[in-house]
Design an enzyme around this catalytic site. Structure first.
Site, short mmCIF file in Angstrom:
data_model
loop_
_atom_site.label_atom_id
_atom_site.label_comp_id
_atom_site.label_asym_id
_atom_site.label_seq_id
_atom_site.Cartn_x
_atom_site.Cartn_y
_atom_site.Cartn_z
N ASP A 1 -16.14 58.83 -31.38
CA ASP A 1 -17.46 58.64 -31.98
C ASP A 1 -17.47 57.58 -33.07
O ASP A 1 -18.21 57.67 -34.05
CB ASP A 1 -17.99 59.99 -32.54
CG ASP A 1 -17.94 61.09 -31.50
OD1 ASP A 1 -18.19 60.78 -30.33
OD2 ASP A 1 -17.64 62.24 -31.87
N HIS B 1 -21.51 58.06 -25.63
CA HIS B 1 -21.59 56.74 -26.26
C HIS B 1 -23.05 56.38 -26.48
O HIS B 1 -23.83 56.32 -25.53
CB HIS B 1 -20.90 55.68 -25.39
CG HIS B 1 -19.43 55.91 -25.26
ND1 HIS B 1 -18.60 55.11 -24.51
CD2 HIS B 1 -18.61 56.85 -25.81
CE1 HIS B 1 -17.36 55.55 -24.60
NE2 HIS B 1 -17.35 56.62 -25.38
P1 GDP Z 1 -19.06 56.51 -29.59
O1 GDP Z 1 -18.71 57.77 -28.89
O2 GDP Z 1 -17.88 55.84 -30.20
O3 GDP Z 1 -19.88 55.56 -28.76
O4 GDP Z 1 -19.98 56.94 -30.81
P2 GDP Z 1 -21.22 57.98 -30.77
O5 GDP Z 1 -22.36 57.34 -30.09
O6 GDP Z 1 -20.77 59.30 -30.27
O7 GDP Z 1 -21.49 58.18 -32.31
C1 GDP Z 1 -21.76 57.11 -33.16
C2 GDP Z 1 -23.14 57.33 -33.81
O8 GDP Z 1 -23.29 56.43 -34.88
C3 GDP Z 1 -24.29 57.05 -32.87
O9 GDP Z 1 -25.33 57.93 -33.17
C4 GDP Z 1 -24.67 55.61 -33.20
O10 GDP Z 1 -26.02 55.33 -32.92
C5 GDP Z 1 -24.43 55.58 -34.67
N1 GDP Z 1 -24.03 54.30 -35.23
C6 GDP Z 1 -23.30 53.29 -34.68
N2 GDP Z 1 -23.06 52.33 -35.59
C7 GDP Z 1 -23.66 52.72 -36.74
C8 GDP Z 1 -23.74 52.18 -38.05
O11 GDP Z 1 -23.20 51.13 -38.36
N3 GDP Z 1 -24.44 52.91 -38.99
C9 GDP Z 1 -25.02 54.10 -38.70
N4 GDP Z 1 -25.68 54.71 -39.69
N5 GDP Z 1 -24.96 54.64 -37.47
C10 GDP Z 1 -24.27 53.97 -36.52
P1 IMO Z 2 -16.31 59.65 -27.36
O1 IMO Z 2 -15.97 58.76 -26.19
C1 IMO Z 2 -15.14 62.97 -29.96
C2 IMO Z 2 -12.44 65.97 -28.26
C3 IMO Z 2 -13.09 67.33 -28.12
C4 IMO Z 2 -11.87 68.23 -28.27
C5 IMO Z 2 -10.79 67.44 -27.55
C6 IMO Z 2 -10.55 67.87 -26.12
O2 IMO Z 2 -17.74 59.99 -27.47
O3 IMO Z 2 -15.71 59.13 -28.62
P2 IMO Z 2 -11.96 67.65 -23.87
O4 IMO Z 2 -13.32 68.16 -23.52
O5 IMO Z 2 -11.81 66.19 -23.74
O6 IMO Z 2 -10.87 68.40 -23.19
O7 IMO Z 2 -11.80 68.00 -25.43
O8 IMO Z 2 -11.20 66.09 -27.57
N1 IMO Z 2 -13.18 64.84 -27.64
C7 IMO Z 2 -13.97 64.00 -28.30
N2 IMO Z 2 -14.31 63.97 -29.60
N3 IMO Z 2 -15.58 62.01 -29.13
C8 IMO Z 2 -15.22 62.01 -27.83
O9 IMO Z 2 -15.58 61.04 -26.97
C9 IMO Z 2 -14.39 63.05 -27.36
N4 IMO Z 2 -13.86 63.36 -26.16
C10 IMO Z 2 -13.11 64.45 -26.35
O10 IMO Z 2 -14.03 67.55 -29.14
O11 IMO Z 2 -11.50 68.33 -29.62
MG MG Z 3 -19.23 59.78 -28.88
#
Ligand code: GDP
Ligand code: IMO
Ligand code: MG
Length: 439
Positions: free
Chosen positions: A8, A36
């Site tokens: 994330d 994502h």
């Molecule tokens: P990913 O799994 O790595 O793609 O990340 P996620 O989408 O799960 O979580 C990142 C969150 O942060 C999302 O809600 C994005 O929209 C948000 N985000 C990304 N870049 C920024 C930033 O620079 N500032 C803020 N405030 N939010 C961001």
């Molecule tokens: P993105 O791509 C955050 C974590 C789960 C759990 C562990 C194992 O959005 O960054 P699983 O279901 O994969 O067997 O869970 O890994 N986990 C993540 N945490 N972002 C992710 O993906 C994750 N994918 C798995 O929370 O602790």
């Molecule tokens: Mg994510």
């Protein structure tokens, strides 16, 4: 492109920015455990198994053989994108990607349920709630699907969905095996109430296969064809480095090779073809699920980061654990991935703090070390050694160039850069495309 922490980090946003400069975006690992997020003109898209590059028109989006695919959830994602006007005709999925089946999700949930409340001894409790050995998975069936891939005999691949004559017998033996090996727990809502029925599964999966047929191909040949034609590929890592099954905080990890080392096996394209590696990191740390997290803040500061950063899971909605930036872990992740450039995300979330702490070393059993221990049972004993840096009061989310940042925010970025030894190419100050500062 790879996440350098526990997921994330903002990978979706970076893929969206980089996708325009590449011909294809390729997922090589994980499955629908990923979430994502891409924000375009106020529209928010959450991608799970479809590469985030799908939102860039005219580019190929490739789900590689290293991904585990739940066909029904993939189709739901495709339908959701189509309903919002996204062209998915350039989406392809490897015929060798393994299929996540309903019994994998049951098994995932049941294992987690059994392990909740099973205590390790106090000394080794690796940061999970005391008396709890569950991993805190996303319950998307990821681990059990990868386990079946390694077990081989009962595994089903995406290409099998197109061959009902082979799929039928395969499902019969898989269901016979699963009906015997997956325990029944009456108190578990997800527990199967009856034996797994191969005939109804055959019907469901064949229907999925027919709908997915135009998308299913041998992606290894396709990717090499693109490379031979001089096209460029963007690999989209899912999950993140510290969740890697080999190099993460085992056993509190996911079940795939999340680092760039996973690109080769997950796509059939050698890492020798990889040019630059963009490492995506948050300006602080978060983690969802169980496992050690040395810089975790279980206090009002942690709560403030969670609320400002809206740190709630994209896939499961769970509140994310939050903490200060951990440079020990970051340097390790940069090393494992041979990162060539860093993207620092969510820097805006740290505005308003008088002081910001960063962890520069650990103290383990009284001994200071700058070495990361990718083993939960050691890492749980690491106490962070912090340096305190000046914070920045101003809201920086309106900044449109790096020069507009307050001096203390720039100093923070430069401190990361110098301690990691890799240049910072992007600083992100908000979820939208225009909140991206290039250096
Ligand atoms: P990913 O799994 O790595 O793609 O990340 P996620 O989408 O799960 O979580 C990142 C969150 O942060 C999302 O809600 C994005 O929209 C948000 N985000 C990304 N870049 C920024 C930033 O620079 N500032 C803020 N405030 N939010 C961001
Ligand atoms: P993105 O791509 C955050 C974590 C789960 C759990 C562990 C194992 O959005 O960054 P699983 O279901 O994969 O067997 O869970 O890994 N986990 C993540 N945490 N972002 C992710 O993906 C994750 N994918 C798995 O929370 O602790
Ligand atoms: Mg994510």
């Amino acid at each position: 492109m790879v996440g350098l922490q526990w997921g994330d980090e903002g990978k979706g946003k970076i893929v969206d920015i980089l996708a325009a400069r590449h011909d294809a975006t390729v997922r090589y690992n994980g499955g629908a455990n990923a979430g994502h997020t891409v924000s375009i003109k106020g529209e928010r898209y959450a991608l799970h198994v479809v590469p985030s590059g799908i939102l860039t028109p005219g580019k190929h989006a490739v789900i590689g053989n290293g991904v585990v695919v739940d066909p029904e959830s993939l189709l739901k994602e495709i339908d959701g994108l189509r309903a919002r006007g996204v062209d998915v005709s350039n989406l392809v999925v490897s015929d060798r990607a393994h299929v996540v089946l309903p019994y994998h999700k049951d098994e995932d949930a049941i294992r987690e349920t059994i392990l909740t409340g099973v205590a390790e001894d106090e000394h080794t409790d690796p940061g999970a709630e005391k008396g709890d050995r569950s991993i805190g998975t996303t319950r998307r069936g990821i681990g059990p699907a990868y386990a079946d891939k390694i077990h081989r005999a009962t595994a089903i691949r995406v290409g099998d969905l197109l061959r009902p004559e082979a799929l039928g017998p395969a499902l019969h033996s898989a269901c016979a095996m699963k009906s015997r090996t997956i325990p029944r727990i009456p108190s578990t809502p997800t527990a199967p109430s009856q034996e797994y029925d191969p005939e109804s599964l055959l019907e469901r999966l064949s229907a999925c296969g027919e709908r997915l047929r135009p998308h299913i191909t041998d992606t290894v040949y396709m990717l090499h064809g693109l490379l031979d034609a001089g096209k460029s590929l963007l690999f989209e890592g899912a999950n993140a480095t510290l969740l890697d099954v080999d190099h993460g905080t085992f056993p509190y990890v996911t079940s795939s090779s999340t680092t760039v080392l996973g690109i080769g096996p997950g796509t059939g394209v050698s890492e020798r073809r990889v040019g630059s590696v963009v490492g995506v990191m948050k300006a602080y740390c978060t983690r969802v699920g169980a496992g050690p997290f040395p810089t975790e803040l279980r206090d009002a500061t942690g709560e403030r980061i969670r609320e400002r950063g809206r740190e709630y899971g994209t896939t499961t909605g769970r509140p994310r654990r939050t903490g200060w930036l951990d440079l020990v872990a970051l340097r390790y992740a940069v090393m494992v991935n041979s990162v060539t450039t860093l993207s620092i995300m969510l820097l805006d979330v740290l505005s308003g703090f008088d002081e910001i702490k960063v962890c520069v070393a650990y103290r383990i059993d009284g001994v200071e070390t700058d070495r990361f221990h990718p083993d939960a049972r050691v890492l749980v004993r690491a106490e962070p050694v912090y340096v305190t840096l000046p914070g920045f009061a101003q809201d920086i989310s309106a900044a449109r160039s790096y020069d507009e940042l307050p001096p203390t925010a720039k100093a923070y970025v430069e401190r990361i850069e110098s301690s990691v030894g890799v240049p910072v190419g992007i600083v992100s100050v908000g979820p939208n495309r225009d909140q991206t500062l290039f250096r």
